[in-house]
Scaffold this active site. Sequence first.
Site, PDB file in Angstrom:
ATOM      1  N   LYS A 236      46.213  -7.161  24.676  1.00 31.21           N
ATOM      2  CA  LYS A 236      45.545  -8.099  25.591  1.00 31.21           C
ATOM      3  C   LYS A 236      44.169  -7.557  26.001  1.00 31.21           C
ATOM      4  O   LYS A 236      43.872  -6.371  25.755  1.00 31.21           O
ATOM      5  CB  LYS A 236      46.429  -8.318  26.824  1.00 31.21           C
ATOM      6  CG  LYS A 236      46.674  -7.059  27.655  1.00 31.21           C
ATOM      7  CD  LYS A 236      47.767  -7.288  28.698  1.00 31.21           C
ATOM      8  CE  LYS A 236      47.997  -6.029  29.514  1.00 31.21           C
ATOM      9  NZ  LYS A 236      49.169  -6.153  30.400  1.00 31.21           N
TER      10      LYS A 236
ATOM     11  N   ARG B 126      55.300 -11.066  40.051  1.00 30.89           N
ATOM     12  CA  ARG B 126      53.984 -11.376  39.506  1.00 30.89           C
ATOM     13  C   ARG B 126      54.102 -12.504  38.492  1.00 30.89           C
ATOM     14  O   ARG B 126      53.513 -13.557  38.635  1.00 30.89           O
ATOM     15  CB  ARG B 126      53.394 -10.109  38.868  1.00 30.89           C
ATOM     16  CG  ARG B 126      51.974 -10.278  38.397  1.00 30.89           C
ATOM     17  CD  ARG B 126      51.454  -9.043  37.698  1.00 30.89           C
ATOM     18  NE  ARG B 126      52.126  -8.776  36.422  1.00 30.89           N
ATOM     19  CZ  ARG B 126      51.694  -7.903  35.521  1.00 30.89           C
ATOM     20  NH1 ARG B 126      50.598  -7.190  35.745  1.00 30.89           N
ATOM     21  NH2 ARG B 126      52.345  -7.719  34.381  1.00 30.89           N
TER      22      ARG B 126
ATOM     23  N   TYR C 183      18.439   6.116  44.001  1.00 30.87           N
ATOM     24  CA  TYR C 183      18.426   5.130  45.078  1.00 30.87           C
ATOM     25  C   TYR C 183      18.952   5.756  46.358  1.00 30.87           C
ATOM     26  O   TYR C 183      19.897   6.560  46.334  1.00 30.87           O
ATOM     27  CB  TYR C 183      19.316   3.939  44.710  1.00 30.87           C
ATOM     28  CG  TYR C 183      18.667   2.975  43.756  1.00 30.87           C
ATOM     29  CD1 TYR C 183      17.457   2.349  44.049  1.00 30.87           C
ATOM     30  CD2 TYR C 183      19.292   2.664  42.547  1.00 30.87           C
ATOM     31  CE1 TYR C 183      16.879   1.455  43.163  1.00 30.87           C
ATOM     32  CE2 TYR C 183      18.725   1.763  41.662  1.00 30.87           C
ATOM     33  CZ  TYR C 183      17.507   1.165  41.976  1.00 30.87           C
ATOM     34  OH  TYR C 183      16.948   0.278  41.115  1.00 30.87           O
TER      35      TYR C 183
ATOM     36  N   MET D  89      22.037   0.678  37.463  1.00 36.85           N
ATOM     37  CA  MET D  89      22.523  -0.335  36.525  1.00 36.85           C
ATOM     38  C   MET D  89      22.485   0.167  35.078  1.00 36.85           C
ATOM     39  O   MET D  89      23.430  -0.049  34.314  1.00 36.85           O
ATOM     40  CB  MET D  89      21.679  -1.609  36.651  1.00 36.85           C
ATOM     41  CG  MET D  89      22.195  -2.752  35.800  1.00 36.85           C
ATOM     42  SD  MET D  89      21.156  -4.218  35.899  1.00 36.85           S
ATOM     43  CE  MET D  89      21.411  -4.727  37.580  1.00 36.85           C
TER      44      MET D  89
END
Length: 348
Positions: free
Chosen positions: A35, A130, A244, A292
């Site tokens: 999957k 689930r 950053y 990023m």
Amino acid sequence: MGSAHLTIDLDAIAANWTALNAKTSDHVETAAVVKANGYGLSASRVARRLWKSGVKSFFVAVASEGKTVREAVGKDADIYVFSGHMAHDTDVLNSANLIPLLNSPEQVTRHFNEAPGKPFGVQLDTGMNRLGMEPDDWTDLRSDLMSAGPRLVMSHLACADEPDHTMNHHQLRTFHELTDGIAHRRSLAATGGILLGPDYHFDLVRPGVGLYGGLPFSEATPVVRLTAPVIQVRTVRPFETVGYANSWTANIESQVATIAAGYADGLIRAMGPRAKVFAGDVPCPVVGRVSMDLITIDVSHLDEVPEHLEILGTHQGVDDLAEAAGTIGYEILTSLGSRYVRTYEGIA
Ligand SMILES: *Cc1c(COP(=O)(O)O)cnc(C)c1O
């Protein structure tokens, strides 16, 4: 090459399947869960490689994934769909000859009306709450389902990665209560359940993450190697900051390398200060925030900065990186980005 490079060893996936298969006795079939595009590594290539190793049954999450696997492995494999027979799935289930694992009375009705005579399996809930049929619904539908001949009756363990968890035995007992005496094949175990031992194996086991080198299969052969090129190296003087929010400050004069990979490539920001990358065998700490497209690395201790630094490989596996990021190996694998240059090793 300006992009990070992901190498996927298909033979290692096959070796992991063989090793997991060896943990079950001969009458137990070992399937493969592919999957989420084969846990991010390509469902087509993984399924094709495993088919060549003798894997006969594959499991996917949704019908469209099953179609992809069918195209990869040809007509003879059994391909099961965990989400069952959802509205609008009938055409793809039929055309790709998939086996939906029916999860609810609604799905049973839909399957019997829209795909009469077509193969199906049944997924039972044994406590995870689930996916899967509730025990009361199973009691109501059991004789209809049994006379239609399911290909598999299965359930899923919630805590199999914790061998001592009482939930394992509770779910095992519930699965026996719901299914003992049926004349159809049964399945309970994924990777964790295989490692719990033969009581959990029934007729078919469904490993996913262990095939791809992840925990709880601690003996797995590593499958992925990820390297990123160094774009530049600079000297950072004491009290200068990196990244950053000025998130790292040099105490002493340091050499900082910037590599071409970041959170847009699945290297999530949370891994920040606890993660490492490797220059050959030598660990180098990540400094500053993951951006990023870029990560900054302290390479002051290296005699020479290599052209590429290794993020995943034999020194640091998906679970090591997951720990640094406060997540699990499954999430690291399925987040590996689309920007990587991907190379598949091994026969495919
Ligand atoms: C994902 C999944 C598996 C495979 O689990 P792993 O922990 O990756 O081995 C097996 N069965 C079901 C129902 C699943 O959702």
